[in-house]
Scaffold this motif. Structure first.
Motif, PDB file in Angstrom:
ATOM      1  N   UNK A 158     -14.112 -20.486 -19.212  1.00  0.00           N
ATOM      2  CA  UNK A 158     -14.355 -19.937 -18.165  1.00  0.00           C
ATOM      3  C   UNK A 158     -16.032 -19.705 -18.388  1.00  0.00           C
ATOM      4  N   UNK A 159     -16.475 -19.355 -19.489  1.00  0.00           N
ATOM      5  CA  UNK A 159     -18.114 -19.055 -19.673  1.00  0.00           C
ATOM      6  C   UNK A 159     -18.602 -20.291 -19.284  1.00  0.00           C
ATOM      7  N   UNK A 160     -18.321 -21.481 -20.149  1.00  0.00           N
ATOM      8  CA  UNK A 160     -19.027 -22.730 -19.901  1.00  0.00           C
ATOM      9  C   UNK A 160     -19.187 -23.325 -18.591  1.00  0.00           C
ATOM     10  N   UNK A 161     -17.981 -23.081 -17.779  1.00  0.00           N
ATOM     11  CA  UNK A 161     -17.649 -23.623 -16.496  1.00  0.00           C
ATOM     12  C   UNK A 161     -18.721 -22.987 -15.637  1.00  0.00           C
ATOM     13  N   UNK A 162     -18.543 -21.474 -15.664  1.00  0.00           N
ATOM     14  CA  UNK A 162     -19.328 -20.761 -14.947  1.00  0.00           C
ATOM     15  C   UNK A 162     -20.874 -20.925 -15.105  1.00  0.00           C
ATOM     16  N   UNK A 163     -21.335 -20.946 -16.336  1.00  0.00           N
ATOM     17  CA  UNK A 163     -22.719 -21.269 -16.710  1.00  0.00           C
ATOM     18  C   UNK A 163     -23.082 -22.611 -16.032  1.00  0.00           C
ATOM     19  N   UNK A 164     -22.316 -23.774 -16.398  1.00  0.00           N
ATOM     20  CA  UNK A 164     -22.689 -24.903 -15.989  1.00  0.00           C
ATOM     21  C   UNK A 164     -22.621 -25.009 -14.388  1.00  0.00           C
ATOM     22  N   UNK A 165     -21.606 -24.464 -13.706  1.00  0.00           N
ATOM     23  CA  UNK A 165     -21.364 -24.544 -12.222  1.00  0.00           C
ATOM     24  C   UNK A 165     -22.964 -23.905 -11.592  1.00  0.00           C
TER      25      UNK A 165
END
Length: 218
Positions: A158-165
């Motif tokens: 969730x963190x990586x996806x939120x950051x990347x998006x």
């Protein structure tokens, strides 16, 4: 004419990805109380397949233009044509077209329903596999170890996806004055990642607590 944009694709993908992480995790958390890893994997895979198809259909239907929109577009086009005829027959002074703006707003392009459905479905599929993945690498009786790893994978994903998006969507940010655009993008992306991780953790913890609450009642 339906179009495809990165923002709309990521929006639909995020919808499926978030549900794919939380719903299968809740299911696996509940099944973990049975103490059998094989049961968790089989039921989890069945839920992911059914959920991705269901979410994809929902995304497709939501993006498909309704009959009301088609009627409104047709009516606006007729009104605009009528006003054009009146203007052409006038004395050369063009009256203000109050409905032209409304017609243009109705005629704005929409997302492709097929792409929207596939984005939601793929997001759910990928998100659902992540919390289930650790169970493939623990023993048949170490289901609680799989649950712990599954929780960690969900939070990190969730963190990586939120950051990347957020980092991708703000790539064209020009900043204000002498502000360091790169640092501001990173700060915003980190906060977006933390926010998604916190919200996902709340849902995951709620699932585990529900299992614990009903574990002794059945």
């Amino acid at each position: 004419m339906p179009t495809i944009t990165l923002t709309s694709f990521l929006s639909n993908f995020t919808l499926g990805f978030a549900d794919g992480l939380t719903v299968p995790f809740a299911l696996t958390a509940g099944l973990s109380s049975l103490g059998n890893t094989r049961t968790v994997i089989y039921a989890g895979m069945a839920e992911i397949c059914a959920g991705s198809i269901s979410m994809g259909i929902g995304g497709y239907l939501a993006a498909r233009p309704s009959s009301t929109s088609a009627t409104s577009s047709s009516t606006s086009a007729e009104v605009e044509d009528g006003e054009k005829e009146q203007m052409s027959s006038s004395d050369g002074l063009l009256p203000p077209c109050h409905r032209c703006q409304e017609a243009n707003e109705v005629e704005e392009t929409k997302d492709s329903p097929i792409v929207a459905g596939l984005a939601v479905s793929f997001g759910y599929l990928l998100g659902g596999i992540l919390p289930l993945f650790p169970y493939f690498f623990v023993g048949m009786e170490n289901v609680h170890v799989g649950l712990a790893w599954s929780f960690g994978v969900c939070v990190v994903a969730l963190f990586l996806f939120g950051f990347g998006k957020d980092f991708i969507l703000t790539r064209n940010d020009k900043g204000v004055g002498g502000e360091d655009v790169g640092k501001r993008r990173v700060r915003r992306a980190v906060w977006e990642g933390v926010e998604m991780a916190l919200l996902g953790s709340v849902a995951a913890v709620a699932a585990v607590l529900c299992v614990k609450a009903f574990e002794g009642l059945v």
